[in-house]
Scaffold this active site. Sequence first.
Site, PDB file in Angstrom:
ATOM      1  N   ASP A  92     -25.221 -53.034 -79.690  1.00 48.40           N
ATOM      2  CA  ASP A  92     -23.870 -52.597 -80.009  1.00 48.40           C
ATOM      3  C   ASP A  92     -22.830 -53.520 -79.385  1.00 48.40           C
ATOM      4  O   ASP A  92     -22.785 -53.669 -78.156  1.00 48.40           O
ATOM      5  CB  ASP A  92     -23.722 -51.165 -79.476  1.00 48.40           C
ATOM      6  N   GLY A 137     -16.690 -48.718 -79.838  1.00 48.79           N
ATOM      7  CA  GLY A 137     -15.547 -48.804 -78.942  1.00 48.79           C
ATOM      8  C   GLY A 137     -14.454 -47.872 -79.416  1.00 48.79           C
ATOM      9  O   GLY A 137     -14.677 -46.954 -80.208  1.00 48.79           O
ATOM     10  N   HIS A 169     -19.793 -48.756 -86.325  1.00 51.56           N
ATOM     11  CA  HIS A 169     -18.966 -47.561 -86.310  1.00 51.56           C
ATOM     12  C   HIS A 169     -17.647 -47.876 -87.005  1.00 51.56           C
ATOM     13  O   HIS A 169     -17.119 -48.986 -86.890  1.00 51.56           O
ATOM     14  CB  HIS A 169     -18.648 -47.139 -84.877  1.00 51.56           C
ATOM     15  N   GLU A 194     -14.010 -43.236 -87.137  1.00 46.53           N
ATOM     16  CA  GLU A 194     -14.252 -42.051 -86.314  1.00 46.53           C
ATOM     17  C   GLU A 194     -12.926 -41.559 -85.763  1.00 46.53           C
ATOM     18  O   GLU A 194     -12.615 -40.368 -85.845  1.00 46.53           O
ATOM     19  CB  GLU A 194     -15.217 -42.383 -85.186  1.00 46.53           C
TER      20      GLU A 194
END
Length: 313
Positions: free
Chosen positions: A114, A146, A172, A175
């Site tokens: 990641d 992050g 990601h 979010e």
Amino acid sequence: MRIETIRDLADRQGLPIPPGLGADGWHFAGHIDFIEQYVAMCSLMNDLADFRRLAHEMCEDLAANGVRYAEAVFSPSNHAERLGGDWFGPIEAILDGLTAGERDTGVVVRLDPDIVRDLGMEQADKVLEVALKYAGRGVVALNAAGSERTDVGAFASHFRAAKEAGLKSVPHAGEWAGATNVWATLEHYQPDRIGHGVAAASDPELMQRLADLGIPLEVSPVSNVATGVFPSLAEHPFERLRAAGVVVTLNSDDPPMFGAWLADVYEAARATWHYDDARLAEIARTGVRASFADDDLMTTILGEIDTWLATPE
């Protein structure tokens, strides 16, 4: 002996308990607070034996939840400096623990290193180096996470390099930062899956785009409520995304911090959206097909889901 709680690990290391861990579990004052507490928890890992041990125990926990295959995010940059600049020791210890865990439990776990975008380009370069070094040796994809405050496009070259090396792209997005974050991720990262992505529910055009592309979203409803993305499970858009044709899967995110392993998440989905066994099986099959498990293992797990569905309660 298993490490039953984060408190046990802190006590063994002689370190303070992470600040948000109360007597009744974790408490978060929003996503930045969650990130800070997550980093505090990472600081408990100060010995390669800890990485090896917890990887093995994660396999045990997954087996107890009926999970046969998992892809876990690992952030090398959260540990390297604390361990004297060792970028490779922690992931090698984890891979050792996962190998032993697979032998002992039958659970297969692969890793998605990641990039923590808040930490900058130099750290991202090192994470890419880690991912490429172990590609095909337990690493299947490159992740990025992050606070989502950092420019997405700045890391596009990292994902191009990962894809060219045969790794998948599973960043990601959406979010906390909104639908524009998902649009930028589609433009720059060539994602094979997107972590969370729930902000897409506010943009009908984006939902249609995701549905047309067939890019799965790794949705973690319990996590989203815990970090304040949505006030409650009842207000979470998982069912709205699914109804719009977006490929959605159910995930646990950080089970020890959110107090919900995958079985708990499925139970929450059953209770919140009144899913019957057939719907839960459908979602489970979607998760399997969205994974990077090899064909034989994927066929085996899909067969086991069918067997579960056909078995009287």
